[in-house]
Structure formats: structure tokens, C-alpha cells
Motif scaffolding. Structure first.
Motif, PDB file in Angstrom:
ATOM      1  N   TYR A 131       0.848  -1.210   0.000  1.00  0.00           N
ATOM      2  CA  TYR A 131       0.000   0.000   0.000  1.00  0.00           C
ATOM      3  C   TYR A 131       0.877   1.251   0.000  1.00  0.00           C
ATOM      4  O   TYR A 131       0.705   2.165  -0.804  1.00  0.00           O
ATOM      5  CB  TYR A 131      -0.920  -0.007   1.220  1.00  0.00           C
ATOM      6  CG  TYR A 131      -1.807   1.212   1.307  1.00  0.00           C
ATOM      7  CD1 TYR A 131      -3.013   1.254   0.623  1.00  0.00           C
ATOM      8  CD2 TYR A 131      -1.412   2.327   2.043  1.00  0.00           C
ATOM      9  CE1 TYR A 131      -3.819   2.384   0.683  1.00  0.00           C
ATOM     10  CE2 TYR A 131      -2.211   3.456   2.107  1.00  0.00           C
ATOM     11  CZ  TYR A 131      -3.419   3.477   1.434  1.00  0.00           C
ATOM     12  OH  TYR A 131      -4.206   4.605   1.485  1.00  0.00           O
ATOM     13  N   TYR A 157       2.643   5.177  -2.880  1.00  0.00           N
ATOM     14  CA  TYR A 157       2.970   6.594  -2.731  1.00  0.00           C
ATOM     15  C   TYR A 157       4.361   6.938  -3.270  1.00  0.00           C
ATOM     16  O   TYR A 157       4.706   8.115  -3.370  1.00  0.00           O
ATOM     17  CB  TYR A 157       2.879   7.012  -1.258  1.00  0.00           C
ATOM     18  CG  TYR A 157       1.456   7.171  -0.751  1.00  0.00           C
ATOM     19  CD1 TYR A 157       0.649   8.191  -1.235  1.00  0.00           C
ATOM     20  CD2 TYR A 157       0.931   6.320   0.201  1.00  0.00           C
ATOM     21  CE1 TYR A 157      -0.652   8.360  -0.783  1.00  0.00           C
ATOM     22  CE2 TYR A 157      -0.367   6.478   0.674  1.00  0.00           C
ATOM     23  CZ  TYR A 157      -1.147   7.503   0.175  1.00  0.00           C
ATOM     24  OH  TYR A 157      -2.439   7.668   0.625  1.00  0.00           O
ATOM     25  N   GLY A 215      -7.389   7.292  11.045  1.00  0.00           N
ATOM     26  CA  GLY A 215      -7.386   6.341   9.925  1.00  0.00           C
ATOM     27  C   GLY A 215      -6.123   6.517   9.106  1.00  0.00           C
ATOM     28  O   GLY A 215      -6.146   6.563   7.885  1.00  0.00           O
ATOM     29  N   CYS A 216      -5.001   6.569   9.831  1.00  0.00           N
ATOM     30  CA  CYS A 216      -3.708   6.926   9.202  1.00  0.00           C
ATOM     31  C   CYS A 216      -3.164   5.834   8.300  1.00  0.00           C
ATOM     32  O   CYS A 216      -2.288   6.086   7.481  1.00  0.00           O
ATOM     33  CB  CYS A 216      -2.684   7.253  10.281  1.00  0.00           C
ATOM     34  SG  CYS A 216      -2.282   5.831  11.355  1.00  0.00           S
ATOM     35  N   GLY A 217      -3.655   4.587   8.455  1.00  0.00           N
ATOM     36  CA  GLY A 217      -3.108   3.487   7.662  1.00  0.00           C
ATOM     37  C   GLY A 217      -1.614   3.344   7.905  1.00  0.00           C
ATOM     38  O   GLY A 217      -1.159   3.282   9.056  1.00  0.00           O
ATOM     39  N   VAL A 255      -7.745  11.339   5.962  1.00  0.00           N
ATOM     40  CA  VAL A 255      -7.731  11.268   4.496  1.00  0.00           C
ATOM     41  C   VAL A 255      -8.277   9.922   4.043  1.00  0.00           C
ATOM     42  O   VAL A 255      -7.676   8.869   4.311  1.00  0.00           O
ATOM     43  CB  VAL A 255      -6.296  11.469   3.942  1.00  0.00           C
ATOM     44  CG1 VAL A 255      -6.314  11.405   2.416  1.00  0.00           C
ATOM     45  CG2 VAL A 255      -5.710  12.781   4.413  1.00  0.00           C
ATOM     46  N   ALA A 256      -9.403   9.969   3.366  1.00  0.00           N
ATOM     47  CA  ALA A 256      -9.991   8.767   2.745  1.00  0.00           C
ATOM     48  C   ALA A 256     -10.086   7.599   3.719  1.00  0.00           C
ATOM     49  O   ALA A 256      -9.826   6.453   3.358  1.00  0.00           O
ATOM     50  CB  ALA A 256      -9.169   8.368   1.517  1.00  0.00           C
ATOM     51  N   ALA A 257     -10.441   7.890   4.953  1.00  0.00           N
ATOM     52  CA  ALA A 257     -10.545   6.828   5.957  1.00  0.00           C
ATOM     53  C   ALA A 257     -11.971   6.702   6.496  1.00  0.00           C
ATOM     54  O   ALA A 257     -12.483   5.596   6.646  1.00  0.00           O
ATOM     55  CB  ALA A 257      -9.572   7.088   7.112  1.00  0.00           C
ATOM     56  N   PHE A 315       0.509  10.279   5.390  1.00  0.00           N
ATOM     57  CA  PHE A 315       0.139  11.677   5.670  1.00  0.00           C
ATOM     58  C   PHE A 315       0.647  12.113   7.049  1.00  0.00           C
ATOM     59  O   PHE A 315       1.029  13.260   7.231  1.00  0.00           O
ATOM     60  CB  PHE A 315      -1.378  11.861   5.554  1.00  0.00           C
ATOM     61  CG  PHE A 315      -1.841  11.820   4.119  1.00  0.00           C
ATOM     62  CD1 PHE A 315      -1.821  12.961   3.334  1.00  0.00           C
ATOM     63  CD2 PHE A 315      -2.261  10.637   3.542  1.00  0.00           C
ATOM     64  CE1 PHE A 315      -2.215  12.926   2.003  1.00  0.00           C
ATOM     65  CE2 PHE A 315      -2.665  10.588   2.210  1.00  0.00           C
ATOM     66  CZ  PHE A 315      -2.647  11.733   1.443  1.00  0.00           C
ATOM     67  N   PHE A 352     -14.622   4.425   5.136  1.00  0.00           N
ATOM     68  CA  PHE A 352     -14.608   2.982   5.413  1.00  0.00           C
ATOM     69  C   PHE A 352     -15.220   2.673   6.781  1.00  0.00           C
ATOM     70  O   PHE A 352     -15.210   1.516   7.213  1.00  0.00           O
ATOM     71  CB  PHE A 352     -13.170   2.451   5.377  1.00  0.00           C
ATOM     72  CG  PHE A 352     -12.566   2.472   4.004  1.00  0.00           C
ATOM     73  CD1 PHE A 352     -12.746   1.410   3.132  1.00  0.00           C
ATOM     74  CD2 PHE A 352     -11.841   3.565   3.566  1.00  0.00           C
ATOM     75  CE1 PHE A 352     -12.209   1.432   1.857  1.00  0.00           C
ATOM     76  CE2 PHE A 352     -11.302   3.613   2.294  1.00  0.00           C
ATOM     77  CZ  PHE A 352     -11.489   2.542   1.434  1.00  0.00           C
ATOM     78  N   VAL A 353     -15.689   3.699   7.479  1.00  0.00           N
ATOM     79  CA  VAL A 353     -16.170   3.533   8.854  1.00  0.00           C
ATOM     80  C   VAL A 353     -17.701   3.480   8.867  1.00  0.00           C
ATOM     81  O   VAL A 353     -18.346   4.365   8.308  1.00  0.00           O
ATOM     82  CB  VAL A 353     -15.692   4.719   9.732  1.00  0.00           C
ATOM     83  CG1 VAL A 353     -16.226   4.593  11.147  1.00  0.00           C
ATOM     84  CG2 VAL A 353     -14.178   4.808   9.732  1.00  0.00           C
ATOM     85  N   ASP A 376     -10.194   3.192  17.192  1.00  0.00           N
ATOM     86  CA  ASP A 376     -11.329   3.287  16.284  1.00  0.00           C
ATOM     87  C   ASP A 376     -11.807   4.734  16.205  1.00  0.00           C
ATOM     88  O   ASP A 376     -11.957   5.385  17.254  1.00  0.00           O
ATOM     89  CB  ASP A 376     -12.454   2.384  16.840  1.00  0.00           C
ATOM     90  CG  ASP A 376     -13.570   2.178  15.831  1.00  0.00           C
ATOM     91  OD1 ASP A 376     -14.029   3.172  15.226  1.00  0.00           O
ATOM     92  OD2 ASP A 376     -13.971   1.022  15.647  1.00  0.00           O
ATOM     93  N   ALA A 377     -12.041   5.197  14.986  1.00  0.00           N
ATOM     94  CA  ALA A 377     -12.477   6.582  14.793  1.00  0.00           C
ATOM     95  C   ALA A 377     -13.777   6.877  15.520  1.00  0.00           C
ATOM     96  O   ALA A 377     -14.070   8.030  15.834  1.00  0.00           O
ATOM     97  CB  ALA A 377     -12.655   6.854  13.296  1.00  0.00           C
ATOM     98  N   ASP A 407      -5.162   4.186  13.917  1.00  0.00           N
ATOM     99  CA  ASP A 407      -5.799   3.261  12.964  1.00  0.00           C
ATOM    100  C   ASP A 407      -6.130   1.962  13.711  1.00  0.00           C
ATOM    101  O   ASP A 407      -5.429   1.608  14.674  1.00  0.00           O
ATOM    102  CB  ASP A 407      -4.835   2.961  11.801  1.00  0.00           C
ATOM    103  CG  ASP A 407      -5.555   2.490  10.542  1.00  0.00           C
ATOM    104  OD1 ASP A 407      -5.792   3.333   9.648  1.00  0.00           O
ATOM    105  OD2 ASP A 407      -5.887   1.288  10.463  1.00  0.00           O
ATOM    106  N   PRO A 408      -7.162   1.240  13.269  1.00  0.00           N
ATOM    107  CA  PRO A 408      -7.458  -0.037  13.934  1.00  0.00           C
ATOM    108  C   PRO A 408      -6.607  -1.189  13.422  1.00  0.00           C
ATOM    109  O   PRO A 408      -6.658  -2.293  13.993  1.00  0.00           O
ATOM    110  CB  PRO A 408      -8.935  -0.282  13.572  1.00  0.00           C
ATOM    111  CG  PRO A 408      -9.170   0.495  12.332  1.00  0.00           C
ATOM    112  CD  PRO A 408      -8.195   1.620  12.306  1.00  0.00           C
ATOM    113  N   ASP A 409      -5.825  -0.974  12.375  1.00  0.00           N
ATOM    114  CA  ASP A 409      -5.097  -2.069  11.726  1.00  0.00           C
ATOM    115  C   ASP A 409      -3.679  -2.177  12.307  1.00  0.00           C
ATOM    116  O   ASP A 409      -2.806  -1.363  11.987  1.00  0.00           O
ATOM    117  CB  ASP A 409      -5.049  -1.792  10.220  1.00  0.00           C
ATOM    118  CG  ASP A 409      -4.325  -2.883   9.453  1.00  0.00           C
ATOM    119  OD1 ASP A 409      -3.666  -3.753  10.079  1.00  0.00           O
ATOM    120  OD2 ASP A 409      -4.393  -2.860   8.213  1.00  0.00           O
TER     121      ASP A 409
END
Ligand SMILES: C[S@@+](CC[C@H](N)C(=O)[O-])C[C@H]1O[C@@H](n2cnc3c(N)ncnc32)[C@H](O)[C@@H]1O
Length: 213
Positions: free
Chosen positions: A6, A10, A42-44, A103-105, A48, A108-109, A86-87, A63-65
Motif C-alpha cells: 500500500y 505513494y 485512519g492513518c493506515g 484522508v480517505a478513511a 500523511f 470505510f467507517v 477506532d475513529a 488506525d485499527p489495523d
């Protein structure tokens, strides 16, 4: 997709351009100063978050991952903070961060409205929350029929829909801006991006920015 896979996107010419373009918009909207604190929800893998830290911000990614966070931790300065969470239920007190970025997170919630309320709650000054934009060329290419690649399963909003998620929250001066009008990233796409006003509602990322009331 693995976190490394992923994040490697970038580093591609197109991914770098999209990331830079999105970050430039968010950064302009937040108008943060070096030393300010920032939470990236949701920084992944933290692309960013790392950019914000490189601009001198005291950055935290959430992030939850756990695998994405492991990658982020292993590929960033130890000064950055990475939090599993969790957001919809941020593990921070009210007004903990000068700025909140996402950003783009949140697309998905489940229960985005609750996630937005949480982002606003922990912000002290400003927030910039970015959604995938349904009125964009990016949606036509990657979002239809459930989406493809990293976009699979995302909810795509119009700017108006994203703005409506802030209704009733303690916010003021909401603005909606967008970026990445031609997602191909070709030289002509880059040229157009430079001249296109961010107030146009057709960029692939639509950002709602505002201040905590
Ligand atoms: C497309 S990725 C975006 C990552 C990063 N913001 C970026 O732009 O590179 C979406 C992220 O949302 C995260 N996410 C999904 N559900 C979430 C939740 N309930 N709370 C916080 N983040 C969540 C995923 O784990 C994933 O890292």
C-alpha cells in the motif's frame, strides 16, 4: 494488499503526485504551524502523518489495523506516536490536538457521523476531513460497482453530503474544497490541477475543513 505494498504506491510517480496534491490541500486548509499537535485519524501506513511530522507538527496516527501501524512505526521517526484505535471512539480527551486530519478513511467507517463527532471532539482548533468524492472522475474510474483496489468497500460522498455530517456539531466556518481533478497524473493533469480552483466540487478527494466553535 500488504501495508508495504500500500505504502509503496505513494512512491510511484502517480501515487506521489496524488499524495502530494491531497496533502497540499489539507495542509493549506489546516494552516498548522510547526510545533502544533495533529491527529491523523485512519492513518493506515502513516504516509500523511509522516508528511505532517516533516512539516514540524507533533503528529499522532490512529488506525485499527495493527499491521499498518507496525509498518508506520518501523518506517518513521521515533518521535511520531502510533495508536491502535477506532475513529468512532477515539481514546483521547476533548480538545487533545490542535488539528485533526483524516484522508480517505472515514468512508470505510460504519457510522461516519459518530466518527466525525469524535474528530471534532478531540480537535482544539481546526480539522480537515477528506472523503472520496462521488462527483469525480476518480469515482468513475475506481468507485463504481463496489470499487476496486484500495477503494473497494468505500462509501463515496458528494461535498454536500460530507458537509451535512457536521450538522449540529460545535463547529464554525465550514468550507468544502477538493483536489485531484484528473487522477491520471499525466503532465496535462498536473498542469490543470495547478490552475483549477479547489472550490470546484469535482476533485477525487473532497475535504471538509472547519474550526472548533
Ligand atoms: C484507504 S486507507 C487510508 C489510509 C491513509 N489515511 C491514507 O490516505 O493513506 C483507509 C484506512 O481507514 C482505516 N479504517 C477503517 N475503519 C476504521 C475505523 N473504524 N477507525 C479508524 N480507521 C479506520 C483503515 O484501517 C485504513 O487504514
Amino acid at each position: 494488499m500488504t501495508p508495504a505494498g500500500y505504502d509503496a504506491w505513494y512512491a510511484t510517480p502517480r501515487g506521489r503526485w496524488i499524495g502530494d496534491t491531497e496533502y497540499a490541500l489539507a495542509s493549506r486548509l489546516l494552516a498548522a504551524r510547526p510545533g502544533d499537535s495533529l491527529l491523523d485519524v485512519g492513518c493506515g501506513t502513516g504516509w500523511f502523518t509522516r508528511r505532517a511530522a516533516a512539516d514540524g507538527l507533533v503528529a499522532t496516527g490512529l488506525d485499527p489495523d495493527p499491521a499498518a501501524l507496525d509498518f508506520a512505526r518501523a518506517n518513521s521517526d521515533p518521535a511520531l506516536r502510533w495508536v491502535e484505535g477506532d475513529a468512532r471512539d477515539l481514546p483521547f480527551a476533548d480538545a487533545s490536538f490542535d488539528h485533526v486530519l483524516s484522508v480517505a478513511a472515514l468512508c470505510f467507517v460504519d457510522d461516519e457521523r459518530r466518527a466525525v463527532a469524535e474528530a471534532v471532539r478531540v480537535a482544539r482548533r481546526r480539522f480537515a476531513i477528506g472523503w472520496l468524492n462521488r462527483t469525480s472522475l476518480l469515482y468513475r474510474e475506481k468507485g463504481r460497482n463496489g470499487g476496486s483496489g484500495a477503494y473497494r468497500g468505500a462509501r463515496w460522498h458528494t461535498g454536500r453530503e460530507a458537509r451535512a455530517l457536521f450538522r449540529g456539531l460545535p463547529v464554525r466556518r465550514l468550507t468544502v474544497r477538493s483536489a485531484v481533478f484528473l487522477p491520471s497524473g499525466t503532465p496535462s493533469a498536473r498542469l490543470l490541477e495547478q490552475g483549477a480552483p479547489a472550490a470546484l466540487p469535482w476533485g477525487g478527494l473532497v475535504v471538509v475543513q472547519g474550526e472548533k466553535a
